[in-house]
Each structure stands twice: as structure tokens, then as C-alpha cells.
Scaffold this active site. Structure first.
Site, PDB file in Angstrom:
ATOM      1  N   ARG A  37       1.529  19.665  17.713  1.00  0.00           N
ATOM      2  CA  ARG A  37       1.625  20.230  16.361  1.00  0.00           C
ATOM      3  C   ARG A  37       0.244  20.633  15.835  1.00  0.00           C
ATOM      4  NH1 ARG A  37       4.005  17.264  10.873  1.00  0.00           N
ATOM      5  NH2 ARG A  37       3.437  18.943   9.430  1.00  0.00           N
ATOM      6  N   ASN A  58      12.997  20.724  14.492  1.00  0.00           N
ATOM      7  CA  ASN A  58      12.509  22.059  14.167  1.00  0.00           C
ATOM      8  C   ASN A  58      12.101  22.851  15.407  1.00  0.00           C
ATOM      9  OD1 ASN A  58      12.672  22.263  11.315  1.00  0.00           O
ATOM     10  ND2 ASN A  58      10.994  20.796  11.126  1.00  0.00           N
ATOM     11  N   CYS A  78      18.676  20.336   7.434  1.00  0.00           N
ATOM     12  CA  CYS A  78      17.326  20.373   6.878  1.00  0.00           C
ATOM     13  C   CYS A  78      17.369  19.675   5.525  1.00  0.00           C
ATOM     14  CB  CYS A  78      16.857  21.815   6.724  1.00  0.00           C
ATOM     15  SG  CYS A  78      15.174  21.999   6.070  1.00  0.00           S
ATOM     16  N   HIS A 124      14.202  27.317   6.548  1.00  0.00           N
ATOM     17  CA  HIS A 124      12.819  27.526   6.111  1.00  0.00           C
ATOM     18  C   HIS A 124      12.568  28.962   5.650  1.00  0.00           C
ATOM     19  CE1 HIS A 124      11.100  23.718   8.272  1.00  0.00           C
ATOM     20  NE2 HIS A 124      12.079  23.459   7.426  1.00  0.00           N
ATOM     21  N   TYR A 182       8.508  27.185   1.806  1.00  0.00           N
ATOM     22  CA  TYR A 182       8.053  27.867   3.019  1.00  0.00           C
ATOM     23  C   TYR A 182       7.831  29.355   2.774  1.00  0.00           C
ATOM     24  CZ  TYR A 182       8.983  23.681   5.741  1.00  0.00           C
ATOM     25  OH  TYR A 182       8.946  22.398   6.239  1.00  0.00           O
TER      26      TYR A 182
END
Length: 421
Positions: free
Chosen positions: A90, A144, A164, A194, A244
Site C-alpha cells: 500500500r 478493495n 463498503c 468510492h 473519494y
């Protein structure tokens, strides 16, 4: 009822356990299996999970295992919350795109594509093993990028629904501002995972009074502050975008900001180290307050409600989920995965009729859906050219020079997870 959580060694898991314990009348879990290859983490998380159940008087049994096949055997539902490559991967997703002047984020843009490429093959392998062991089990995907992963699962014929916590977070926030219970708040939530907007906030159900104009008039500063967007933008839109959307509406500002501070992954990694130390304390028998800063707020409530509806607990319910479009948004193909209010029961999720979308939102949804088509193709079949095309199609990239540089960086940072590379 038996549930399995793949990625059970996540520091998120005590949030989920707390929800199972508090909402045991909604979802009467008899056995909960935490599955994770990280034995050290699993031992710490599993120990705390048992103590939470014991403190709250939950009669269910919690077990832990690194054996996926054994863990999912006989499960009525399997929850996926894994992170391929961990926080280290990440951290890369959030940093190397900045070298090309593009947003570095783990679920959208180039970083989101990297995560999809690493994740989709792993999730499909897990799902096939679940199907071999128990073909009737539901798969609830919290991994995700949820939209792309859920689409991969559905296209492979799995019984899957994506989940989510963005919508439930808005529901709880709006309920508090309106001084009503969350159950009284229905969201006209429309979009992709998102990439969504609250077009209406209704009291009492889908046909209730739309109080969004009042919310914006009376609490616009609070809402805009939470979204980190200017109040005047929210007022001009007249809707509440997911936070987002800041990556799209203020891309260059976000890139400059991200270049001045450590990545979110670095912050989370430090937080996880502290959390795991806490989890090892045999006196701790509740989720610590620090976990609230980790992310995933209200994930447990959303997961309990979804699992209960899919498994027949309390009958059908209306929830925001990720599922096939099937004509709901007429400008998208039926097999696109959208995030909307849906009626959920033992047969799955059926989207409710969605409001007609302004081209301002429909255009962006269509663009990102096209990107997701290409991203899934790259995840399933590999190849530099497919990666390049997916990046070129993304509205946060869109220039061939950026797409070329990002393709090279993506492959270089992810070779160990990409057999074709």
C-alpha cells in the site's frame, strides 16, 4: 451458523467481532473462524476476539487457522478483508504515482489499479476453494477495490455481494445531525464504489421526505469539513459527494498535499504496531479507542446487516451494496457493478430504482466503469499493454506520457505479485 473471515488477522477484525457480539440477535453466529497466514497476528487478534465475546456474553465459538480450506468448510458466509502485499505494498501504491504528478491512493488511479492486479487473482482462487468446499456459501467482499473485485467474483459465477462503509458512515453522520435514529435515514446513494453521491437524504424510507436541502443549509460547514471540500462547492452541487471525489475534484491540490507528508500507509503501519501490542494484553477485552482512527467505521454493523439478510435472519432489508447493474443505471452495461440501495434477501441483492442522474455524475461514472472493464481485463489476463490501456483510460491519468511512466513503475513495484511480469 458458521462464518469465516479471510484476512482474520487484520487489525480491523476486533471492530467486526464487536459488531457480532453486540448484534448477536440479528446474526446468531455459532462458530466464527478467523483465517490468516500470519500466525503471530492471528494469535493476537484471535485472543482479543475471544475475550470480546466472553465479556459481552456471546455463546459463539471463535477459532483461528492458517488453513483456508479447513476454515471455510461448512461456512454459511465467507467475509473477505485481505490485503495482498500488506501495508508495504500500500505504501508503494501511495507513493510512486506521485513521481508522475498523479494521485497516489490505494483504491483509485494507478495505485488502485496496482491493488486490483495483485488482489483479483488471489480472491478468485479463494472463491474457487470456497465453492469446492461449500457451493452454497455467500461471499461478502470488503476487499478493495470493492467494485472491481466484486465484478470479478460475479463474472466467475460466485454468490457474492460487495460491501463498503462509506454509505453507512454518511447515514450515521446525517442521523446524528438530524437527531433521529439511523434506521430512519434512507440515502439516495448512487454511483460506483468510492465514486458515489448522496442525491437525497430521506426520512422514513425510499419515499420519505428529502431533507438534504435542510441538511446542507443547516450543517453545510460540518459536512464540507468532513469531506475536506469547500462549502461553496457542496452548495453548488446540491448533493453530498463521497470524500473519494476529492481526488477527482481537487486532484492537483491533493497531489501537492500528499507530497508534503508521510503516506497514509506509513501512518496506518505505525498504528497497527501499536494496536497489535494492545491486542496482546490479556486484560484487554474490548476494541480500543485507537481502532477508530484505523478506518472502517461502522463496518461491523454493515457486515452484520448484510450477512443477516443474505442468510435469512429477519427477512429482506434495504442496504447499500455493490452488485450487478442490471439496467438500474441505463447508460451502463448490465454486468457493470454499481453501488446503490438494494433489496437484499436470501437470493442476493436487487437494486432499487435509482434517481435519474445529471450528466455531471453519469459521465464520470461511465468513464470509470470503462476503466474498471480494462482494469479487470488486465488483472485476469496480464500484460503490459493491458495495464497501459487501463491507466490511459482513467480520468485521473488520461495522458499517454503519464500512462507510460506509471505502467513502468507499477510493474517494477509489483513484479513479485504479477506472474506474467
Amino acid at each position: 451458523m458458521k462464518l469465516a473471515v479471510v484476512g482474520g488477522g487484520s487489525t480491523y477484525t476486533p471492530e467486526l467481532i464487536d459488531g457480532f457480539a453486540r448484534l448477536r440477535d440479528t446474526l446468531p453466529v455459532e462458530e466464527l473462524v478467523l483465517v490468516d497466514p500470519a500466525a503471530d497476528r492471528l494469535k493476537l487478534v484471535g485472543g482479543l476476539a475471544r475475550r470480546i465475546f466472553a465479556k459481552q456474553g456471546h455463546p459463539g465459538r471463535i477459532t483461528t487457522t492458517a488453513d483456508l480450506d479447513a476454515g471455510v468448510e461448512g461456512a454459511d458466509a465467507v467475509l473477505l478483508q485481505l490485503r495482498v502485499g500488506g501495508q508495504a505494498a500500500r505504501d508503494q501504491d501511495e507513493t510512486w504515482p506521485l513521481e508522475c504528478g498523479c494521485v497516489g491512493q490505494e483504491t483509485t488511479g494507478a495505485g488502485g489499479l496496482a491493488k486490483a492486479l495483485r488482489t483479483v487473482p488471489v480472491v478468485l482462487d479463494i472463491a474457487e476453494r470456497v465453492r469446492r468446499t461449500n457451493p452454497d456459501a455467500w461471499i461478502i467482499d470488503f476487499t478493495n477495490p470493492v467494485g472491481i473485485v466484486t465484478r470479478a467474483l460475479l463474472q466467475a459465477g460466485h454468490k457474492a455481494v460487495g460491501l463498503c462503509n462509506v454509505a453507512i458512515g454518511f447515514q450515521r453522520k446525517f442521523a446524528a445531525l438530524l437527531d433521529v435514529t439511523p434506521a430512519e435515514v434512507h440515502l439516495d446513494h448512487v454511483g460506483l464504489n468510492h465514486l458515489s453521491w448522496e442525491l437525497g437524504v430521506r426520512l422514513g424510507g425510499p419515499d420519505g421526505e428529502n431533507v438534504l436541502p435542510r441538511l446542507l443549509a443547516e450543517h453545510g460547514d460540518t459536512i464540507a469539513g468532513d469531506l475536506r471540500m469547500p462549502r461553496q462547492i457542496i452548495d453548488r452541487l446540491g448533493v453530498v459527494p463521497s470524500y473519494y471525489l476529492r481526488y477527482f475534484y481537487a486532484h492537483d491540490d491533493v497531489v501537492r498535499e500528499l507530497g508534503t507528508k508521510p503516506s497514509r500507509a506509513a501512518e496506518v503501519a505505525a498504528m497497527e504496531k501499536e494496536l497489535l501490542a494492545m491486542y496482546g494484553d490479556p486484560a484487554l477485552d474490548e476494541k480500543p479507542a485507537l481502532l477508530g482512527k484505523r478506518g472502517g467505521a461502522f463496518y461491523s454493523e454493515a457486515a452484520v446487516d448484510l450477512a443477516a439478510a443474505l442468510l435469512g435472519g429477519g427477512g429482506p432489508s434495504v442496504q447499500v451494496v455493490n452488485t450487478y447493474n442490471n439496467g438500474t443505471l441505463p447508460f451502463l452495461p448490465d454486468d457493470a457493478v454499481i453501488e446503490v440501495q438494494a433489496r437484499v434477501d436470501g437470493t442476493g441483492a436487487a437494486p432499487l430504482t435509482a434517481p435519474v442522474l445529471d450528466p455531471l455524475y453519469a459521465g464520470l461514472i461511465a468513464n470509470v466503469t470503462a476503466y474498471e472493464d480494462l482494469a479487470l481485463e488486465a488483472a485476469l489476463r496480464g500484460g503490459r499493454d493491458r495495464v497501459f490501456k487501463a491507466l490511459l483510460s482513467h480520468p485521473l491519468i488520461g495522458q499517454y506520457e503519464y500512462a507510460e511512466g506509471l505502467t513502468d513503475r507499477l510493474i517494477a513495484h509489483n513484479r513479485e505479485h504479477l506472474p506474467w511480469a
